[in-house]
Scaffold this motif. Structure first.
Motif: not given
Length: 132
Positions: A84-109
């Motif tokens: 689990l990772y949480v972008l609690d500070k509006h973290d700018e990031h690079l997301l890299r998929g090595t293999t296909e990833m299935k993710m469950a994501c929650v957004f607020n707002p």
């Protein structure tokens, strides 16, 4: 009560595709839950620049492997099932998929459902999400 299946949502306008990912938006702003919930696939061998300046996001990896690199400090965190990772500070990031990833994501707002990243990796803010 709201009941939806992933299969039905994937075969509707709730499924959004982009070059590096696709996202099925299971719960959206219109559902009045105060958050949105998505099942997102990150394609293998991709890198996506993301910077949710207007949203907070929690992401749980259900399958696949990759990594997230935070731009501010260059830290790299491995992602695998159970992470689990949480972008609690509006973290700018690079997301890299090595293999296909299935993710469950929650957004607020919550998202309206048609959002895709702009040139800075940002989803636009819907002012009505904040009661404006």
């Amino acid at each position: 009560m709201i009941v939806r299946t992933l299969e039905n949502a994937e075969n509707s306008d709730r499924r959004i595709t982009a070059d590096n990912w696709e996202s099925t938006r299971m719960i959206l702003k219109e559902d009045n839950m105060g958050f949105s919930f998505h099942i997102t696939t990150i394609y293998a061998n991709t890198e996506t620049h993301i910077w949710y300046q207007n949203h907070l996001e929690s992401v749980y990896c259900m399958s696949g492997e990759g990594e997230i690199e935070t731009i501010a400090d260059g830290k790299v965190y491995p992602i695998k099932p159970g992470t689990l990772y949480v972008l609690d500070k509006h973290d700018e990031h690079l997301l890299r998929g090595t293999t296909e990833m299935k993710m469950a994501c929650v957004f607020n707002p919550p998202l309206n459902g048609k959002e895709t990243h702009d040139e800075n990796g940002v989803y636009p803010l819907d002012a009505s999400s904040l009661g404006a």
